[in-house]
Design an enzyme around this catalytic site. Sequence first.
Site, PDB file in Angstrom:
ATOM      1  N   ASP A 197       2.428   2.020   3.284  1.00 47.67           N
ATOM      2  CA  ASP A 197       3.391   1.059   3.864  1.00 47.67           C
ATOM      3  C   ASP A 197       4.817   1.502   3.587  1.00 47.67           C
ATOM      4  O   ASP A 197       5.713   1.297   4.395  1.00 47.67           O
ATOM      5  CB  ASP A 197       3.275  -0.336   3.216  1.00 47.67           C
ATOM      6  CG  ASP A 197       1.911  -0.961   3.348  1.00 47.67           C
ATOM      7  OD1 ASP A 197       1.219  -0.662   4.335  1.00 47.67           O
ATOM      8  OD2 ASP A 197       1.549  -1.769   2.465  1.00 47.67           O
ATOM      9  N   HIS A 199       0.885  -1.180   0.000  1.00 50.49           N
ATOM     10  CA  HIS A 199       0.000   0.000   0.000  1.00 50.49           C
ATOM     11  C   HIS A 199       0.919   1.225   0.000  1.00 50.49           C
ATOM     12  O   HIS A 199       2.004   1.177   0.591  1.00 50.49           O
ATOM     13  CB  HIS A 199      -0.816   0.128   1.284  1.00 50.49           C
ATOM     14  CG  HIS A 199      -1.749  -0.988   1.603  1.00 50.49           C
ATOM     15  ND1 HIS A 199      -1.358  -2.132   2.234  1.00 50.49           N
ATOM     16  CD2 HIS A 199      -3.087  -1.107   1.436  1.00 50.49           C
ATOM     17  CE1 HIS A 199      -2.398  -2.919   2.411  1.00 50.49           C
ATOM     18  NE2 HIS A 199      -3.468  -2.330   1.938  1.00 50.49           N
TER      19      HIS A 199
HETATM   20  C1  XUL Z   1      -7.609  -6.451   4.529  1.00 52.51           C
HETATM   21  C2  XUL Z   1      -6.842  -6.896   3.352  1.00 52.51           C
HETATM   22  C3  XUL Z   1      -5.977  -5.863   2.711  1.00 52.51           C
HETATM   23  C4  XUL Z   1      -5.947  -5.931   1.230  1.00 52.51           C
HETATM   24  C5  XUL Z   1      -5.181  -4.806   0.564  1.00 52.51           C
HETATM   25  O1  XUL Z   1      -8.364  -7.426   5.104  1.00 52.51           O
HETATM   26  O2  XUL Z   1      -6.902  -8.031   2.974  1.00 52.51           O
HETATM   27  O3  XUL Z   1      -4.694  -5.977   3.245  1.00 52.51           O
HETATM   28  O4  XUL Z   1      -5.393  -7.133   0.785  1.00 52.51           O
HETATM   29  O5  XUL Z   1      -5.660  -3.563   0.937  1.00 52.51           O
END
Ligand code: XUL
Length: 438
Positions: free
Chosen positions: A105, A102
């Site tokens: 992150d 993300h």
């Molecule tokens: C949350 C989840 C996230 C997504 C990406 O449950 O799975 O980490 O994979 O935003």
Amino acid sequence: MAEYFPEVKKPIAYEGPNSKNPLAFKYYNPKEKVLGKTMAQHLRFAVCYWHTFRGTGADMFGSQTLFRNFRSGSDEMKIAEQTLEAAFEFYQKLGVGFWCFHDTDIAPEADTLSETNKRLDHIVSLAKKYQKNTGVKLLWGTCNLFSHPRFMAGAGTNPSPEVFAFATAKVKKALEITHELDGAGYVFWGGREGYDTLLNTDMKRELDHLALFLQMAVDYKKKIGFKGQFYIEPKPKEPTKHQYDFDSASCYAFLQHYKLVEHFKLNIEANHATLAGHTFHHELAFAAINGLLGSVDANRGDLLLGWDTDQFPTDLYDTTLAMYIILKAGGFTTGGLNFDAHVRRQSIDPIDLFYAHIGAMDAFARGLKIAEKLLKDKVFEKAIAQRYAGWNKDLGKKIESKKVSFVELAKYAEEHGEPKLQSGRQELLENILNDYIK
Ligand code: XUL
Ligand code: CO
């Protein structure tokens, strides 16, 4: 160059099923051919940045338990640089081909959008070098639209157009950096795109806005020439009580209704499937039959707990049936197996990150090989063909070719009386599956 995982001296190697070395693969042999492709090409393993390098072990009842050498110091950007360096050391030592992140992150948010974007540009320029030097690629990028308080009532579904606009700015940048890093895909997980109570929620308007938001992302993708695959990641609840992207079927209905279906595939997460009251097998199979199977967040839940525990996948039934569906659907193209999983709060040593990933990779390698045998022997195909055999005979053919109506069929039923029944053979098939999983 600093070394952050000195306990692992050399890259993890395949040593075969008789090895007793906990830092070796027993089943994952990246170069081994399975159905014409190498295991590495089939499985396309990715390590996720958020859990593995940013996870602290904190939970609702207690604070941080996981302290990492790459997070030492007080300069946030220095920590971000060290974390990136450690991440690429980890990918190389583990021997995975992909990573996922993300925006938040990899670089901490600053006070203004432009300063945050500058920070991202700096880290992305470093990541680009690491990718080039190591050959590790980006499976997908994404945008965190759920942690910051501004997104407490959602992003694309927020009651405020100001927040909606802010969210578009974040996704715009996340798409640009994913493109810059040559990502094979981009994920939309709608954390907080949902509601806690209908007493304050205009559901119709929120769904319309979510579709608008996604359409704008599709338009921007074209504008910048990003060719990666877009995915929606279904999840039924958590953080909101009811998430709009509940499961594969509701995502499919939403995408069809808003005419977005051609632009998206699904990123199916095992633990999200179980939270929705489905098996991982079901979610993958539903996505596959509708041409929506894109990528997988490989993890597992705990059936005794009602939340997203994101444990590493070790269950051979799950990995076998997942690989069976994935192989049947033709295998991954842009997608892969991303370990959206975190070590437990008590697994405090950096080496635990290696044990966790090695075990999960071996579990999927075993699943792949068992699925290959099941497919070669046509175990379920034969049983299913037999069960539906009537549809290849006169009556079945007539119905499927739409040549009969209720009138002719009712006449047929009257003439022929009670239909002859057949066994579903579930126990036998479960026994045969057990014979293959050994
Ligand atoms: C949350 C989840 C996230 C997504 C990406 O449950 O799975 O980490 O994979 O935003
Ligand atoms: Co996920």
